[in-house]
Design a protein around this motif. Structure first.
Motif, PDB file in Angstrom:
ATOM      1  N   MET A   1      21.553   0.892  19.642  1.00 22.54           N
ATOM      2  CA  MET A   1      20.367   0.647  18.495  1.00 22.54           C
ATOM      3  C   MET A   1      20.376   1.525  17.405  1.00 22.54           C
ATOM      4  SD  MET A   1      17.019   1.898  18.037  1.00 22.54           S
ATOM      5  CE  MET A   1      16.775   3.171  19.104  1.00 22.54           C
ATOM      6  N   ARG A   2      20.272   0.796  16.267  1.00 24.41           N
ATOM      7  CA  ARG A   2      20.078   1.562  15.126  1.00 24.41           C
ATOM      8  C   ARG A   2      18.973   1.224  14.399  1.00 24.41           C
ATOM      9  NH1 ARG A   2      25.528  -0.040  15.025  1.00 24.41           N
ATOM     10  NH2 ARG A   2      27.153   1.906  14.987  1.00 24.41           N
ATOM     11  N   ARG A   3      18.171   2.068  13.752  1.00 21.08           N
ATOM     12  CA  ARG A   3      17.005   1.995  13.332  1.00 21.08           C
ATOM     13  C   ARG A   3      16.657   1.258  11.936  1.00 21.08           C
ATOM     14  NH1 ARG A   3      13.876   7.106  16.470  1.00 21.08           N
ATOM     15  NH2 ARG A   3      14.263   6.021  18.570  1.00 21.08           N
ATOM     16  N   THR A   4      17.413   0.201  11.675  1.00 16.09           N
ATOM     17  CA  THR A   4      17.339  -0.548  10.681  1.00 16.09           C
ATOM     18  C   THR A   4      15.909  -1.247  10.769  1.00 16.09           C
ATOM     19  OG1 THR A   4      18.310  -2.268  11.714  1.00 16.09           O
ATOM     20  CG2 THR A   4      19.636  -0.775  10.162  1.00 16.09           C
ATOM     21  N   SER A   5      15.382  -1.949   9.841  1.00 13.41           N
ATOM     22  CA  SER A   5      14.141  -2.667   9.729  1.00 13.41           C
ATOM     23  C   SER A   5      14.121  -3.779  10.576  1.00 13.41           C
ATOM     24  CB  SER A   5      13.682  -2.775   8.273  1.00 13.41           C
ATOM     25  OG  SER A   5      12.351  -3.295   8.070  1.00 13.41           O
ATOM     26  N   ARG A   6      13.163  -4.839   9.954  1.00 14.37           N
ATOM     27  CA  ARG A   6      12.945  -6.126  10.632  1.00 14.37           C
ATOM     28  C   ARG A   6      13.588  -7.025  10.796  1.00 14.37           C
ATOM     29  NH1 ARG A   6       8.718  -4.552   7.354  1.00 14.37           N
ATOM     30  NH2 ARG A   6       9.303  -6.096   6.021  1.00 14.37           N
ATOM     31  N   VAL A 258      18.226  18.295   6.732  1.00 14.92           N
ATOM     32  CA  VAL A 258      19.371  18.687   7.799  1.00 14.92           C
ATOM     33  C   VAL A 258      20.017  17.530   8.434  1.00 14.92           C
ATOM     34  CG1 VAL A 258      18.773  21.216   8.283  1.00 14.92           C
ATOM     35  CG2 VAL A 258      17.733  19.255   9.605  1.00 14.92           C
ATOM     36  N   SER A 259      19.512  16.494   8.502  1.00 15.02           N
ATOM     37  CA  SER A 259      19.888  15.013   9.052  1.00 15.02           C
ATOM     38  C   SER A 259      19.294  14.049   8.664  1.00 15.02           C
ATOM     39  CB  SER A 259      20.067  15.451  10.726  1.00 15.02           C
ATOM     40  OG  SER A 259      18.462  15.560  11.134  1.00 15.02           O
ATOM     41  N   THR A 260      19.872  12.838   9.041  1.00 16.04           N
ATOM     42  CA  THR A 260      19.265  11.491   8.785  1.00 16.04           C
ATOM     43  C   THR A 260      19.185  10.742  10.046  1.00 16.04           C
ATOM     44  OG1 THR A 260      21.353  10.565   8.040  1.00 16.04           O
ATOM     45  CG2 THR A 260      19.963  11.376   6.337  1.00 16.04           C
ATOM     46  N   THR A 261      17.884   9.980   9.920  1.00 22.08           N
ATOM     47  CA  THR A 261      17.682   9.182  11.209  1.00 22.08           C
ATOM     48  C   THR A 261      18.882   8.024  11.320  1.00 22.08           C
ATOM     49  OG1 THR A 261      15.563   9.669  10.853  1.00 22.08           O
ATOM     50  CG2 THR A 261      15.991   7.677  12.130  1.00 22.08           C
ATOM     51  N   ILE A 262      19.073   7.815  12.585  1.00 24.60           N
ATOM     52  CA  ILE A 262      20.101   6.840  12.910  1.00 24.60           C
ATOM     53  C   ILE A 262      19.799   6.115  14.019  1.00 24.60           C
ATOM     54  CG2 ILE A 262      22.700   6.328  13.581  1.00 24.60           C
ATOM     55  CD1 ILE A 262      22.108   7.288  10.512  1.00 24.60           C
ATOM     56  N   THR A 263      19.522   6.544  15.188  1.00 22.39           N
ATOM     57  CA  THR A 263      19.068   5.628  16.207  1.00 22.39           C
ATOM     58  C   THR A 263      18.135   6.641  17.381  1.00 22.39           C
ATOM     59  OG1 THR A 263      20.311   4.538  18.103  1.00 22.39           O
ATOM     60  CG2 THR A 263      21.216   6.761  17.555  1.00 22.39           C
ATOM     61  N   GLY A 264      18.085   5.942  18.419  1.00 19.11           N
ATOM     62  CA  GLY A 264      17.226   6.660  19.523  1.00 19.11           C
ATOM     63  C   GLY A 264      16.962   5.876  20.649  1.00 19.11           C
ATOM     64  N   ASP A 265      16.099   6.147  21.468  1.00 20.87           N
ATOM     65  CA  ASP A 265      15.641   5.135  22.373  1.00 20.87           C
ATOM     66  C   ASP A 265      14.814   3.964  21.903  1.00 20.87           C
ATOM     67  OD1 ASP A 265      12.200   5.952  23.194  1.00 20.87           O
ATOM     68  OD2 ASP A 265      13.518   7.297  21.955  1.00 20.87           O
TER      69      ASP A 265
END
Length: 293
Positions: A1-6, A258-265
């Motif tokens: 799961m990558r946190r792209t948009s809709r 320090v970092s960029t958002t990529i993924t998560g739960d």
């Protein structure tokens, strides 16, 4: 799961259409422990125009990811937001530093019905995407980093911003887990809210408004830093549409990207998995575009 948009973007590739999220006007980031971020003018939205069928004429426009200006003409985001294999060949990218990019898009669409290019030009500045050539890499180092180069004069004519501060090489390793446990983190982005029950299952409402939320340290890996976003810990966090957006560490009273958002739960409740900007891979990619500390 990558946190792209809709998924309403209409892209055929799953990496660019990860999960259905609502299009209503509401908070971005998680709804808990989050506030608007009008002062974070260096943080922007990545807007795209494209057409799945006709390579010559775009017929769609939307914001798709988040990101940050790291100098006068360089917008840092995620590779999965820009990679050529996730988009039709006629995609064009724009950077917008509007606080409410969804409202800006809505207003521009009312002014320019049926003209996605005019809509995108009304809300953003067109740029050229540069995706890390090694993307997608292995789990240990996904190479999930990209930049959009935009004309500095055009950006300065539209918005006032101070570029984000990038970290020195290996900064997080030198700090170590104990110091990182005591460090405050701030996530900023335009993404949707955490999962909520809706007709037919979970939905992710909101998105399109620049928001911020506190985070806590969870774990440090070779190229990743995992950040805690549990509500009960006083934290907030990232969700869909926040991909490429910044995670700042508060160091000496200064925000350091320090970092960029990529993924998560999947429901966006627990952990923000973010790509470090202080590693050799990230710095080698960024070096041609921005002066590094």
């Amino acid at each position: 799961m990558r946190r792209t948009s809709r998924t309403s973007l209409g892209l055929a590739v799953a990496a660019a259409a990860a999960l259905v999220a609502g299009t209503g006007q509401a908070s971005a980031i998680n709804s808990y422990n989050a506030t608007p971020a009008p002062e974070r003018t260096e943080v922007g939205a990545l807007v795209a125009t494209w057409d799945d069928d006709d390579p010559a004429t775009p017929d769609q426009v939307d914001w798709v990811c988040s990101g940050t200006m790291v100098d006068a003409n360089t917008f840092l985001t995620a590779a999965h937001c820009t990679a050529a294999f996730t988009w039709p060949p006629n995609v064009r990218f724009y950077v917008s530093l509007e606080q409410d990019v969804q409202a800006a898009l809505d207003a521009a669409e009312a002014q320019h019905p049926g003209d996605p290019t005019a809509v995108a030009q009304a809300v953003g500045v067109e740029g050229v995407a540069h995706t890390e050539p090694g993307y997608p890499g292995p789990a240990s180092d996904s190479h999930d980093i990209a930049v959009i180069e935009v004309p500095a004069a055009a950006m300065a004519a539209r918005w006032t911003f101070t570029p984000a501060t990038l970290p020195a090489a290996g900064l997080l390793d030198r700090l170590g887990n104990r110091a990182l446990d005591a460090t405050g983190f701030v996530v900023v982005g335009y993404g949707t809210e955490e999962a909520q029950r809706g007709p037919g299952g979970h939905v992710h409402p909101g998105g399109g408004v620049r928001m911020k939320a506190p985070e806590g340290f969870n774990a440090l890996n070779k190229t990743w830093i995992r950040l805690d976003m549990h509500e009960q810990h006083g934290n907030g966090g990232a969700c869909y549409g926040d991909s490429g957006g910044p995670n700042f560490a508060v160091l000496g009273g200064e925000l350091v990207l320090v970092s960029t958002t990529i993924t998560g739960d999947v429901p966006c409740y627990a952990t923000n998995v973010t790509y470090r900007t202080d590693t050799a891979t990230a710095r080698a990619f960024l070096a041609p575009f921005v002066a590094l500390p």
